[in-house]
Design a protein around this motif. Structure first.
Motif, PDB file in Angstrom:
ATOM      1  N   ARG A 118       0.734  -1.237  -0.031  1.00 36.27           N
ATOM      2  CA  ARG A 118       0.078   0.096  -0.091  1.00 36.27           C
ATOM      3  C   ARG A 118       1.025   1.264   0.037  1.00 36.27           C
ATOM      4  O   ARG A 118       0.606   2.063  -0.797  1.00 36.27           O
ATOM      5  CB  ARG A 118      -0.941  -0.087   1.144  1.00 36.27           C
ATOM      6  CG  ARG A 118      -1.996   1.168   1.427  1.00 36.27           C
ATOM      7  CD  ARG A 118      -2.513   1.099   2.617  1.00 36.27           C
ATOM      8  NE  ARG A 118      -3.394   2.359   2.805  1.00 36.27           N
ATOM      9  CZ  ARG A 118      -4.114   2.706   3.846  1.00 36.27           C
ATOM     10  NH1 ARG A 118      -4.102   2.004   4.942  1.00 36.27           N
ATOM     11  NH2 ARG A 118      -4.777   3.993   4.076  1.00 36.27           N
ATOM     12  N   ILE A 119       1.812   1.352   0.753  1.00 40.70           N
ATOM     13  CA  ILE A 119       2.976   2.278   0.804  1.00 40.70           C
ATOM     14  C   ILE A 119       3.608   2.685  -0.447  1.00 40.70           C
ATOM     15  O   ILE A 119       3.646   3.601  -1.049  1.00 40.70           O
ATOM     16  CB  ILE A 119       3.898   2.171   1.946  1.00 40.70           C
ATOM     17  CG1 ILE A 119       3.196   2.254   3.302  1.00 40.70           C
ATOM     18  CG2 ILE A 119       5.095   2.931   1.758  1.00 40.70           C
ATOM     19  CD1 ILE A 119       4.177   2.058   4.443  1.00 40.70           C
ATOM     20  N   LYS A 120       4.026   1.481  -1.278  1.00 41.43           N
ATOM     21  CA  LYS A 120       4.616   1.545  -2.478  1.00 41.43           C
ATOM     22  C   LYS A 120       3.441   2.162  -3.513  1.00 41.43           C
ATOM     23  O   LYS A 120       3.885   2.969  -4.347  1.00 41.43           O
ATOM     24  CB  LYS A 120       5.030   0.177  -2.925  1.00 41.43           C
ATOM     25  CG  LYS A 120       6.325  -0.423  -2.333  1.00 41.43           C
ATOM     26  CD  LYS A 120       6.690  -1.832  -2.799  1.00 41.43           C
ATOM     27  CE  LYS A 120       7.820  -2.232  -2.247  1.00 41.43           C
ATOM     28  NZ  LYS A 120       8.282  -3.450  -2.684  1.00 41.43           N
ATOM     29  N   ASP A 121       2.275   1.951  -3.641  1.00 37.79           N
ATOM     30  CA  ASP A 121       1.381   2.236  -4.427  1.00 37.79           C
ATOM     31  C   ASP A 121       1.089   3.732  -4.380  1.00 37.79           C
ATOM     32  O   ASP A 121       1.046   4.555  -4.985  1.00 37.79           O
ATOM     33  CB  ASP A 121       0.057   1.536  -4.184  1.00 37.79           C
ATOM     34  CG  ASP A 121       0.269  -0.170  -4.615  1.00 37.79           C
ATOM     35  OD1 ASP A 121       1.045  -0.354  -5.380  1.00 37.79           O
ATOM     36  OD2 ASP A 121      -0.754  -0.732  -4.246  1.00 37.79           O
ATOM     37  N   ILE A 122       0.959   4.301  -2.916  1.00 31.95           N
ATOM     38  CA  ILE A 122       0.774   5.462  -2.642  1.00 31.95           C
ATOM     39  C   ILE A 122       2.004   6.462  -3.336  1.00 31.95           C
ATOM     40  O   ILE A 122       1.978   7.368  -3.785  1.00 31.95           O
ATOM     41  CB  ILE A 122       0.432   5.844  -1.032  1.00 31.95           C
ATOM     42  CG1 ILE A 122      -0.727   5.318  -0.863  1.00 31.95           C
ATOM     43  CG2 ILE A 122       0.885   7.425  -0.685  1.00 31.95           C
ATOM     44  CD1 ILE A 122      -0.968   5.323   0.898  1.00 31.95           C
ATOM     45  N   LEU A 123       3.262   5.974  -2.981  1.00 37.08           N
ATOM     46  CA  LEU A 123       4.346   6.805  -3.351  1.00 37.08           C
ATOM     47  C   LEU A 123       4.558   6.598  -4.873  1.00 37.08           C
ATOM     48  O   LEU A 123       4.782   7.706  -5.582  1.00 37.08           O
ATOM     49  CB  LEU A 123       5.544   5.955  -2.834  1.00 37.08           C
ATOM     50  CG  LEU A 123       6.008   6.188  -1.254  1.00 37.08           C
ATOM     51  CD1 LEU A 123       7.090   5.434  -0.883  1.00 37.08           C
ATOM     52  CD2 LEU A 123       6.325   7.615  -1.145  1.00 37.08           C
ATOM     53  N   LYS A 124       4.179   5.733  -5.597  1.00 37.55           N
ATOM     54  CA  LYS A 124       4.127   5.647  -7.162  1.00 37.55           C
ATOM     55  C   LYS A 124       3.102   6.518  -7.582  1.00 37.55           C
ATOM     56  O   LYS A 124       3.222   7.192  -8.674  1.00 37.55           O
ATOM     57  CB  LYS A 124       4.001   4.429  -7.723  1.00 37.55           C
ATOM     58  CG  LYS A 124       5.074   3.344  -7.400  1.00 37.55           C
ATOM     59  CD  LYS A 124       4.783   1.693  -7.693  1.00 37.55           C
ATOM     60  CE  LYS A 124       5.999   0.981  -7.335  1.00 37.55           C
ATOM     61  NZ  LYS A 124       5.532  -0.505  -7.797  1.00 37.55           N
ATOM     62  N   SER A 125       1.864   6.787  -6.902  1.00 42.26           N
ATOM     63  CA  SER A 125       0.929   7.761  -7.231  1.00 42.26           C
ATOM     64  C   SER A 125       1.263   9.284  -7.344  1.00 42.26           C
ATOM     65  O   SER A 125       0.597   9.815  -7.809  1.00 42.26           O
ATOM     66  CB  SER A 125      -0.516   7.386  -6.448  1.00 42.26           C
ATOM     67  OG  SER A 125      -0.379   7.838  -5.194  1.00 42.26           O
ATOM     68  N   LEU A 126       2.229   9.419  -6.608  1.00 44.61           N
ATOM     69  CA  LEU A 126       2.772  10.742  -6.269  1.00 44.61           C
ATOM     70  C   LEU A 126       4.037  10.961  -7.201  1.00 44.61           C
ATOM     71  O   LEU A 126       4.580  11.996  -7.003  1.00 44.61           O
ATOM     72  CB  LEU A 126       3.156  10.894  -4.825  1.00 44.61           C
ATOM     73  CG  LEU A 126       2.045  10.696  -3.884  1.00 44.61           C
ATOM     74  CD1 LEU A 126       2.508  10.837  -2.120  1.00 44.61           C
ATOM     75  CD2 LEU A 126       1.068  11.941  -3.699  1.00 44.61           C
ATOM     76  N   GLY A 127       4.303  10.115  -7.767  1.00 46.73           N
ATOM     77  CA  GLY A 127       5.267  10.335  -8.895  1.00 46.73           C
ATOM     78  C   GLY A 127       6.616   9.768  -8.512  1.00 46.73           C
ATOM     79  O   GLY A 127       7.757  10.137  -9.332  1.00 46.73           O
ATOM     80  N   PHE A 128       6.684   9.021  -7.545  1.00 44.32           N
ATOM     81  CA  PHE A 128       8.122   8.504  -6.921  1.00 44.32           C
ATOM     82  C   PHE A 128       8.452   7.088  -7.854  1.00 44.32           C
ATOM     83  O   PHE A 128       7.532   6.275  -8.193  1.00 44.32           O
ATOM     84  CB  PHE A 128       8.043   8.006  -5.623  1.00 44.32           C
ATOM     85  CG  PHE A 128       8.282   9.248  -4.691  1.00 44.32           C
ATOM     86  CD1 PHE A 128       9.527   9.725  -4.290  1.00 44.32           C
ATOM     87  CD2 PHE A 128       7.318   9.978  -4.461  1.00 44.32           C
ATOM     88  CE1 PHE A 128       9.526  10.825  -3.472  1.00 44.32           C
ATOM     89  CE2 PHE A 128       7.145  11.228  -3.863  1.00 44.32           C
ATOM     90  CZ  PHE A 128       8.356  11.441  -3.160  1.00 44.32           C
ATOM     91  N   THR A 129       9.682   6.741  -8.097  1.00 46.31           N
ATOM     92  CA  THR A 129       9.940   5.582  -8.849  1.00 46.31           C
ATOM     93  C   THR A 129      11.048   4.724  -7.604  1.00 46.31           C
ATOM     94  O   THR A 129      11.784   5.313  -7.101  1.00 46.31           O
ATOM     95  CB  THR A 129      10.967   5.776  -9.888  1.00 46.31           C
ATOM     96  OG1 THR A 129      10.203   6.694 -10.899  1.00 46.31           O
ATOM     97  CG2 THR A 129      11.484   4.694 -10.377  1.00 46.31           C
ATOM     98  N   GLU A 130      10.412   3.363  -7.707  1.00 41.87           N
ATOM     99  CA  GLU A 130      11.130   2.580  -6.703  1.00 41.87           C
ATOM    100  C   GLU A 130      12.494   2.057  -7.181  1.00 41.87           C
ATOM    101  O   GLU A 130      12.878   1.918  -8.342  1.00 41.87           O
ATOM    102  CB  GLU A 130      10.162   1.446  -6.232  1.00 41.87           C
ATOM    103  CG  GLU A 130      10.997   0.240  -5.396  1.00 41.87           C
ATOM    104  CD  GLU A 130      10.061  -0.990  -4.959  1.00 41.87           C
ATOM    105  OE1 GLU A 130      10.466  -1.628  -4.065  1.00 41.87           O
ATOM    106  OE2 GLU A 130       9.182  -1.079  -5.702  1.00 41.87           O
ATOM    107  N   VAL A 131      13.535   2.330  -6.333  1.00 42.75           N
ATOM    108  CA  VAL A 131      14.789   1.631  -6.592  1.00 42.75           C
ATOM    109  C   VAL A 131      15.251   0.554  -5.469  1.00 42.75           C
ATOM    110  O   VAL A 131      14.564   0.784  -4.435  1.00 42.75           O
ATOM    111  CB  VAL A 131      15.954   2.935  -6.556  1.00 42.75           C
ATOM    112  CG1 VAL A 131      15.625   3.833  -7.724  1.00 42.75           C
ATOM    113  CG2 VAL A 131      15.838   3.849  -5.240  1.00 42.75           C
ATOM    114  N   SER A 132      16.390  -0.020  -5.878  1.00 42.17           N
ATOM    115  CA  SER A 132      16.880  -1.039  -4.723  1.00 42.17           C
ATOM    116  C   SER A 132      18.342  -1.071  -4.702  1.00 42.17           C
ATOM    117  O   SER A 132      19.267  -0.437  -5.589  1.00 42.17           O
ATOM    118  CB  SER A 132      16.218  -2.407  -5.146  1.00 42.17           C
ATOM    119  OG  SER A 132      16.695  -2.854  -6.351  1.00 42.17           O
ATOM    120  N   GLY A 133      18.819  -1.668  -3.763  1.00 45.88           N
ATOM    121  CA  GLY A 133      20.350  -1.807  -3.556  1.00 45.88           C
ATOM    122  C   GLY A 133      20.623  -3.119  -2.622  1.00 45.88           C
ATOM    123  O   GLY A 133      19.739  -3.741  -2.303  1.00 45.88           O
ATOM    124  N   PRO A 134      21.768  -3.463  -2.469  1.00 41.95           N
ATOM    125  CA  PRO A 134      22.429  -4.595  -1.973  1.00 41.95           C
ATOM    126  C   PRO A 134      22.198  -4.442  -0.407  1.00 41.95           C
ATOM    127  O   PRO A 134      22.142  -3.447   0.135  1.00 41.95           O
ATOM    128  CB  PRO A 134      23.838  -4.823  -2.404  1.00 41.95           C
ATOM    129  CG  PRO A 134      24.382  -3.173  -2.458  1.00 41.95           C
ATOM    130  CD  PRO A 134      22.944  -2.436  -3.121  1.00 41.95           C
TER     131      PRO A 134
END
Length: 507
Positions: free
Chosen positions: A250-266
């Motif tokens: 749910r948090i990811k969906d809200i951030l994406k709706s606000l124009g954020f792009t998900e990134v990841s790291g080791p």
């Protein structure tokens, strides 16, 4: 007639083969008998035994007594601690012999992992304290350790547990040294002489109809087991995601709706990306072994360009072009190349900024971070953390606070407060509170503008705002959970019983 002069109903004489087999064993044992013994003698699984006992109870041929008791046992770690010594015992033994020792000297004796555990346990109970780089022993508290060993010994030998021991045992349970179980014990006794009479006069009951029995008509001369047409079918539950996974999605969906792009790291990260790029001094306390999980692996080279490595060195030693003075001294590449389990998701943000994204940009990362904490209702050595960054030529501190407020409004939290704070790599900085009923104001995040030193190191030419928070505690507050360990429960029945209503809040 039964021996007491009452008429016996016909169903008391209708026993299946397994009912007769089990009843014979129960009658043969003086007094009561346990389920495990019945399973061993009859060769039937305990699940079958339990079902047959229910049938015999319904016919008044046996009675059951149920008792509950708490049983403590040592885990594998507990057995190892009992035989080899608790980590804090080894630590205090060294300090008793040699006096105050440096962290590096103790690490050379115990190893990183055991030192982390020993320090966590000993510091929490006041047995040792760390002064600078030196571990100092408090001899007045040593009896705390000897009592732990005595309790482990008593549990291992099956001794009696007193009320005074129970509080200390709870600590040992949280450390994974002791396991606590509530065991249910069922004892079965035959209703004599009624059970003997039923066994002698019983007729064979047919429990399964075959085509042969039906076509030959043999069913007419047989007692057929009754079938309850009103019985409910087995309950089948549909599969559902774990409620905490839903919360994170749910948090990811809200951030994406606000124009954020998900990134990841080791997860296994170098100190370079976890600390140095974020302008944390190489002698900062958070980089010590008691606050960080170090990995027993040394990098041959850094996954960073020569330019960013040199900018990091310059900024740390002199402040670079940022206008600051740096930390002085000499920045050591060998320290930056040490590997750890990442302590913050800001390491992912640092890597993202170093990739030179074109502004304006919005990124977020969600993942596990790791810190040496003793396990209790509020702490775990690993937990989920969110880190988000916003970069733009016109990015401002007020714009950052507005973006954070908008995020929480999307979460259904309309009231947000900010309080000035200090964080190593942002300035200005705030800690943030949201109003969650019935708890009131709850601190859930930290935020600020990346310092010029950080932006110079990663090579970013626009202002960047950042904010982050631990998701475990936010989930606990929103979902009314009193123990952080319940967020990771794998007990399906427990989840269905306790958290079913929480699932639907998050779908």
């Amino acid at each position: 007639m039964n021996p007491n002069g009452r008429l016996l109903s016909m169903d008391k004489f209708q026993l299946s083969d397994n009912e007769k087999k089990l009843l014979s064993v129960i009658i043969s044992v003086p007094g009561d008998v346990g389920i495990d013994y019945l399973s061993k003698i009859t060769g039937l699984p305990e699940s079958t035994i339990n079902a047959i006992i229910e049938l015999l109870k319904s016919k008044g041929l046996v009675r059951e007594e149920i008792s509950y008791k708490i049983v403590y046992t040592l885990t594998e770690e507990g057995k190892k601690a009992l035989s080899e010594g608790l980590p804090e015992e080894k630590l205090t033994s060294l300090l008793l012999v040699h006096g105050p020792l440096s962290l590096s000297a103790v690490e050379a004796k115990l190893g990183k992992k055991e030192l982390q555990i020993a320090l966590g346990a000993a510091r929490k109970r006041g047995i040792v304290e760390i002064k600078g780089d030196t571990i100092v022993l408090n001899k007045e508290k040593l009896e705390e350790i000897s009592s732990d060993r005595e309790i482990l010994k008593i549990i291992n030998e099956g001794g009696s547990i007193t009320l005074d021991m129970e509080k200390k045992i709870e600590v040992l349970i949280r450390r994974g040294l002791v396991k606590k179980e509530l065991k249910k014990e069922r004892r079965i006794r035959a209703e004599l002489p009624l059970a003997k009479l039923a066994l002698e006069r019983s007729s064979e009951v047919l429990v399964k109809l075959t085509s042969y029995i039906l076509t030959t008509g043999n069913w007419r001369n047989t007692i057929i087991k009754e079938y309850n047409v009103e019985a409910l079918p087995p309950k089948i539950n549909p599969g559902l995601p774990h409620f905490y996974i839903l919360f994170i999605e749910r948090i990811k969906d809200i951030l994406k709706s606000l124009g954020f792009t998900e990134v990841s790291g080791p997860i296994v990260e170098s100190e370079f990306w976890n600390f140095d790029v974020l302008f944390q001094a190489q002698d900062h306390p958070s980089r010590e072994i008691h606050d960080t999980f170090w990995v027993d692996y040394y990098l041959k080279s850094l996954d960073a360009s020569e330019e960013i490595i040199e900018r990091t060195r310059t900024v740390h030693e002199t402040g670079g072009k940022s206008g600051g003075r740096g930390w002085g001294g000499f920045w050591k590449l060998e320290n930056a190349m040490r590997t750890i389990l990442r302590t913050q998701m800001t390491s992912v943000s640092a890597r993202t900024l170093a990739s030179n994204p074109k502004p304006p940009f919005k990124f977020f990362a969600i993942g596990k971070v790791f810190r040496p904490d003793l396990i209790d209702s509020r702490h775990l050595p690993e937990f989920y953390q969110l880190d988000a960054i916003i970069g733009d030529e016109n990015m401002s501190f007020s714009g950052l606070l507005g973006a954070i407020t908008e995020f929480f409004e999307k979460m259904g939290l309309k009231e947000v407060r900010f309080k000035p704070a200090y964080f190593p790599f942002t300035e200005p900085s705030v800690e943030g509170y949201v109003k969650i009923e019935p708890l009131g104001w709850v601190e859930v995040f930290g935020a600020g503008m990346f310092r010029p030193e950080v932006l110079e190191i990663v090579g970013t030419n626009v202002p960047v705002g950042a904010w982050g928070m631990g998701l475990d505690r936010l989930a606990m507050a929103l979902l009314g959970i009193d123990d952080i360990r319940k967020l990771y429960s794998k007990d399906v029945n427990y989840l269905r019983r306790v958290f079913s209503e929480k699932l639907f809040k998050l779908i």
